[in-house]
Motif scaffolding. Structure first.
Motif, PDB file in Angstrom:
ATOM      1  N   GLY A  96      18.836  -2.785  -4.741  1.00 45.29           N
ATOM      2  CA  GLY A  96      20.364  -2.124  -3.578  1.00 45.29           C
ATOM      3  C   GLY A  96      20.963  -3.249  -2.556  1.00 45.29           C
ATOM      4  N   TRP A  97      20.515  -4.312  -1.915  1.00 45.70           N
ATOM      5  CA  TRP A  97      21.419  -4.495  -1.707  1.00 45.70           C
ATOM      6  C   TRP A  97      23.013  -4.005  -1.374  1.00 45.70           C
ATOM      7  CZ3 TRP A  97      24.940  -9.622  -1.711  1.00 45.70           C
ATOM      8  CH2 TRP A  97      24.570  -9.722  -0.850  1.00 45.70           C
ATOM      9  N   VAL A  98      23.618  -4.342  -0.501  1.00 47.55           N
ATOM     10  CA  VAL A  98      25.084  -3.817  -0.520  1.00 47.55           C
ATOM     11  C   VAL A  98      25.787  -4.345   0.707  1.00 47.55           C
ATOM     12  CG1 VAL A  98      24.742  -1.977  -1.801  1.00 47.55           C
ATOM     13  CG2 VAL A  98      25.527  -2.704   1.221  1.00 47.55           C
ATOM     14  N   THR A  99      27.163  -5.744  -0.061  1.00 49.63           N
ATOM     15  CA  THR A  99      27.676  -5.500   1.428  1.00 49.63           C
ATOM     16  C   THR A  99      28.572  -5.331   2.117  1.00 49.63           C
ATOM     17  OG1 THR A  99      29.931  -6.425  -0.356  1.00 49.63           O
ATOM     18  CG2 THR A  99      28.133  -7.931  -0.260  1.00 49.63           C
ATOM     19  N   TYR A 126      14.977 -11.566   2.720  1.00 53.71           N
ATOM     20  CA  TYR A 126      16.440 -11.572   1.594  1.00 53.71           C
ATOM     21  C   TYR A 126      16.908 -10.028   2.108  1.00 53.71           C
ATOM     22  CZ  TYR A 126      20.315 -11.682  -1.771  1.00 53.71           C
ATOM     23  OH  TYR A 126      21.773 -11.178  -1.981  1.00 53.71           O
ATOM     24  N   HIS A 127      15.365  -8.984   2.121  1.00 57.84           N
ATOM     25  CA  HIS A 127      15.829  -7.899   2.432  1.00 57.84           C
ATOM     26  C   HIS A 127      15.912  -7.156   3.786  1.00 57.84           C
ATOM     27  CE1 HIS A 127      15.331  -8.182  -2.166  1.00 57.84           C
ATOM     28  NE2 HIS A 127      16.786  -7.769  -2.066  1.00 57.84           N
ATOM     29  N   TYR A 128      15.646  -7.757   4.878  1.00 57.18           N
ATOM     30  CA  TYR A 128      15.000  -7.652   5.986  1.00 57.18           C
ATOM     31  C   TYR A 128      15.655  -6.581   6.459  1.00 57.18           C
ATOM     32  CZ  TYR A 128      19.293  -9.774   8.190  1.00 57.18           C
ATOM     33  OH  TYR A 128      20.855  -9.926   8.573  1.00 57.18           O
ATOM     34  N   GLU A 129      16.604  -6.266   6.633  1.00 62.23           N
ATOM     35  CA  GLU A 129      17.528  -4.729   6.745  1.00 62.23           C
ATOM     36  C   GLU A 129      17.114  -3.377   6.234  1.00 62.23           C
ATOM     37  OE1 GLU A 129      21.717  -4.641   8.582  1.00 62.23           O
ATOM     38  OE2 GLU A 129      21.774  -6.212   7.108  1.00 62.23           O
ATOM     39  N   ILE A 130      17.022  -3.399   4.905  1.00 63.66           N
ATOM     40  CA  ILE A 130      16.686  -2.427   4.007  1.00 63.66           C
ATOM     41  C   ILE A 130      15.154  -2.546   4.053  1.00 63.66           C
ATOM     42  CG2 ILE A 130      15.532  -2.196   1.767  1.00 63.66           C
ATOM     43  CD1 ILE A 130      17.829  -3.865   0.847  1.00 63.66           C
ATOM     44  N   ASN A 131      14.401  -3.341   4.568  1.00 64.67           N
ATOM     45  CA  ASN A 131      12.778  -3.532   5.080  1.00 64.67           C
ATOM     46  C   ASN A 131      12.838  -2.577   6.691  1.00 64.67           C
ATOM     47  OD1 ASN A 131      11.851  -4.921   2.652  1.00 64.67           O
ATOM     48  ND2 ASN A 131      11.544  -6.673   3.508  1.00 64.67           N
ATOM     49  N   ALA A 132      13.714  -3.180   7.214  1.00 64.84           N
ATOM     50  CA  ALA A 132      13.551  -2.401   8.737  1.00 64.84           C
ATOM     51  C   ALA A 132      13.672  -0.633   8.292  1.00 64.84           C
ATOM     52  CB  ALA A 132      14.714  -2.778   9.633  1.00 64.84           C
ATOM     53  N   VAL A 133      14.782  -0.402   7.768  1.00 60.37           N
ATOM     54  CA  VAL A 133      15.546   0.599   7.605  1.00 60.37           C
ATOM     55  C   VAL A 133      14.216   1.424   6.656  1.00 60.37           C
ATOM     56  CG1 VAL A 133      17.205   2.578   6.486  1.00 60.37           C
ATOM     57  CG2 VAL A 133      17.414   0.606   7.192  1.00 60.37           C
ATOM     58  N   GLU A 134      13.287   0.889   5.667  1.00 63.05           N
ATOM     59  CA  GLU A 134      12.221   1.820   4.984  1.00 63.05           C
ATOM     60  C   GLU A 134      11.032   2.370   6.025  1.00 63.05           C
ATOM     61  OE1 GLU A 134      11.641  -0.768   1.562  1.00 63.05           O
ATOM     62  OE2 GLU A 134      13.157  -0.138   0.520  1.00 63.05           O
ATOM     63  N   TYR A 135      11.206   0.596   7.147  1.00 60.78           N
ATOM     64  CA  TYR A 135      10.101   1.411   8.069  1.00 60.78           C
ATOM     65  C   TYR A 135      10.208   2.369   9.224  1.00 60.78           C
ATOM     66  CZ  TYR A 135       7.363  -0.095  12.362  1.00 60.78           C
ATOM     67  OH  TYR A 135       6.294  -0.223  13.575  1.00 60.78           O
ATOM     68  N   VAL A 136      11.205   2.535   9.675  1.00 68.27           N
ATOM     69  CA  VAL A 136      11.874   3.346  10.552  1.00 68.27           C
ATOM     70  C   VAL A 136      11.800   4.813   9.861  1.00 68.27           C
ATOM     71  CG1 VAL A 136      14.050   4.123  11.643  1.00 68.27           C
ATOM     72  CG2 VAL A 136      12.856   1.984  11.785  1.00 68.27           C
ATOM     73  N   GLN A 137      12.022   4.427   8.044  1.00 69.23           N
ATOM     74  CA  GLN A 137      12.245   6.035   7.862  1.00 69.23           C
ATOM     75  C   GLN A 137      10.751   6.308   6.883  1.00 69.23           C
ATOM     76  OE1 GLN A 137      14.800   4.980   3.896  1.00 69.23           O
ATOM     77  NE2 GLN A 137      15.599   6.353   5.663  1.00 69.23           N
TER      78      GLN A 137
END
Length: 508
Positions: free
Chosen positions: A26-29, A399-410
């Motif tokens: 789901g990575w986006v720009t 590569y998905h560090y921002e996605i991983n951060a959001v998943e961790y917070v959720q």
């Protein structure tokens, strides 16, 4: 047999595109988020709100149409379009390779070079971007123009016009090809198999198009119409004035710095020449290496044997097409001082087409080839294979560090009574399925404003992007002294730890 090969390559394109998109998680720009929000507004009937965000809404409209027709999410609808566009691009490209003289083995080589392109396939293809639709329809249009140029069937001329107009609905740069590419039919020698009557009719059509453009310019220059009424089409008429303005506001200052601090005496008078040579060299490098190093090497390793296999008429038209792409790249640099590789991908397709036929010619004469030629072929094959493996392998750590951060917070919010998070990045908010706010703003200033006015204290978590830069240490010190009610809970690192996302959690 030829149809079976086409179906096999199309099937491979669908599978590869689907897998790469799946592996992106789901990575986006930033651009993708804009198109998704426009598609959502269009779906809700808020057309004016959508076009106020970006005045070229064709691609977001397609996403909205697929979304309404299938019931899929907006992002999934865009991903389906990416697969369709990529597959269409490959199919049209194979047709062009066939016109260039490529046999079945050359077609396979061309497809493999595309699949092994780390930029076109590994980076751009999984993005939800209108460039993909632009490439698909521009390659279809180019194929039809080649067929018309060689054989003179009016149906191919009409197909060229329709397809290139659709391509222009994705990107305004397509209008340049509408105006310039038919000139090839006027300037290039007559092809061997053409029907002279049809050719004369089309040359008359080109003449009337040019006459119409001159008429439009005359009307605009007489101030009979308002340029703003043309929407983004006005860029075709104001492009050179925009370049002139950029030269006055930016480039002159850069040339002065080059003259006084870089070149110096006794070569100061060559400052403009050196500066422009640098810019044009950048566009050449971008064009020749956008598809990877191997296609460039193979295309330039042309020999008498491969030249005999290249269809002369197709090669002439492709060369003209590549030249237009390079000129457009130069104009973009002069206008906005940047040049993304996306703008010259069409040049890369031309290189791959030529490289596939050249590589096939080398393989035909493998037994009699010199050691140098064999070494070049083996080296290029290894680079293409490595590129393909890189494209299809799971993404590297970070590569998905921002996605991983959001998943961790959720996940952490599941155990928290408060459900409020301050996401400083537009991509973070998208991954967290939060409402769209804005794009391309200063993330640091966005955070500082909320710290200074106390709004930050309303949140349980604060998620911050802080990449390694010259001022990153000062920013970290600022966070330590101003986010006193929060503690640093976790850090997620991007590739080579140059990109970082900090998660701060309220102290209870």
């Amino acid at each position: 047999m030829r149809n079976q090969l086409s179906m096999l390559l199309i099937g491979a394109a669908v599978l590869i595109a689907s897998w790469i998109i799946y592996s992106q998680h789901g990575w986006v720009t930033s651009d993708s988020i804009l198109y998704f929000e426009m598609a959502r507004l269009i779906t809700d009937g808020q057309w004016q709100a959508a076009t106020s965000m970006f005045k070229w809404p064709f691609y977001p409209s397609l996403i909205a149409l697929v979304h309404m027709a299938t019931g899929l999410s907006i992002q999934t609808s865009a991903q389906c379009l990416s697969i369709v566009f990529f597959t269409t691009s490959l199919w049209a490209f194979i047709k062009i390779v066939t016109q260039l003289g490529g046999n079945q083995r050359a077609q396979i080589l061309a497809a493999v070079m595309v699949f092994g392109s780390t930029y076109i396939v590994g980076d751009i293809m999984p993005m939800s971007t209108r460039d993909q639709g632009y490439w698909a329809f521009m390659l279809l249009a180019l194929w039809q123009l080649i067929v018309f140029y060689k054989h003179g069937a009016i149906k191919n001329a009409l197909a060229w016009q329709v397809l290139v107009l659709v391509a222009t609905l994705f990107r305004i740069e397509g209008a340049v090809y509408i105006l310039a590419l038919p000139l090839a039919l006027l300037l290039l020698p007559k092809p061997r198999d053409n029907v002279n009557t049809i050719q004369l009719l089309f040359r008359a059509y080109v003449f009337f198009i040019l006459l119409g453009i001159l008429g439009l310019l005359a009307v605009v220059m007489s101030n009979s119409i308002n340029l703003d009424a043309l929407g983004r089409l006005k860029e075709l008429l104001t492009g050179f004035s925009d370049i002139e303005q950029n030269i006055k506001q930016n480039l002159i200052n850069r040339v002065d710095i080059m003259r006084d601090q870089v070149i110096g005496e006794p070569f100061k008078e060559f400052a403009w020449f050196t500066f422009l040579l640098s810019l044009f060299s950048i566009s050449v490098i971008k064009c020749f290496f956008v598809a990877g190093l191997s296609p460039a090497i193979l295309a330039l390793s042309n020999t008498h044997q491969s030249r005999d296999l290249l269809d002369k008429d197709t090669f002439k038209l492709l060369s003209f097409f590549a030249l237009i792409t390079w000129v457009v790249a130069c104009l973009i640099i002069l206008k906005v001082n940047i040049l993304s590789g996306r703008y010259v991908v069409l040049f890369g397709f031309v290189l791959i087409a030529v490289a596939s036929v050249v590589a096939e010619a080398h393989l035909q004469h493998w037994k009699h080839a010199t050691f140098t030629v064999k070494a070049v072929l083996v080296g290029c094959a290894i680079m293409i294979l490595v590129g393909f493996i890189s494209n299809v392998l799971p993404k590297r750590d970070g590569y998905h560090y921002e996605i991983n951060a959001v998943e961790y917070v959720q996940q952490s919010l599941a155990d928290s009574k408060q459900q409020s998070v301050l996401y400083t990045s537009e991509k973070q908010r998208f991954y967290a399925q939060k409402p769209y706010e804005d794009r391309n703003y200063d993330e640091w200033q966005y955070l500082v404003e909320r710290i200074e006015d106390g709004r930050v204290n309303e949140y349980e978590f604060v998620v911050i992007n802080l990449n390694i830069k010259a001022d990153s240490a000062a920013k970290e010190t600022y966070l330590q002294t101003h986010l006193t009610q929060f503690k640093q809970d976790k850090v997620f690192y991007g590739y080579k730890k140059k990109k970082r996302t900090f998660v701060y959690r309220r102290i209870h």
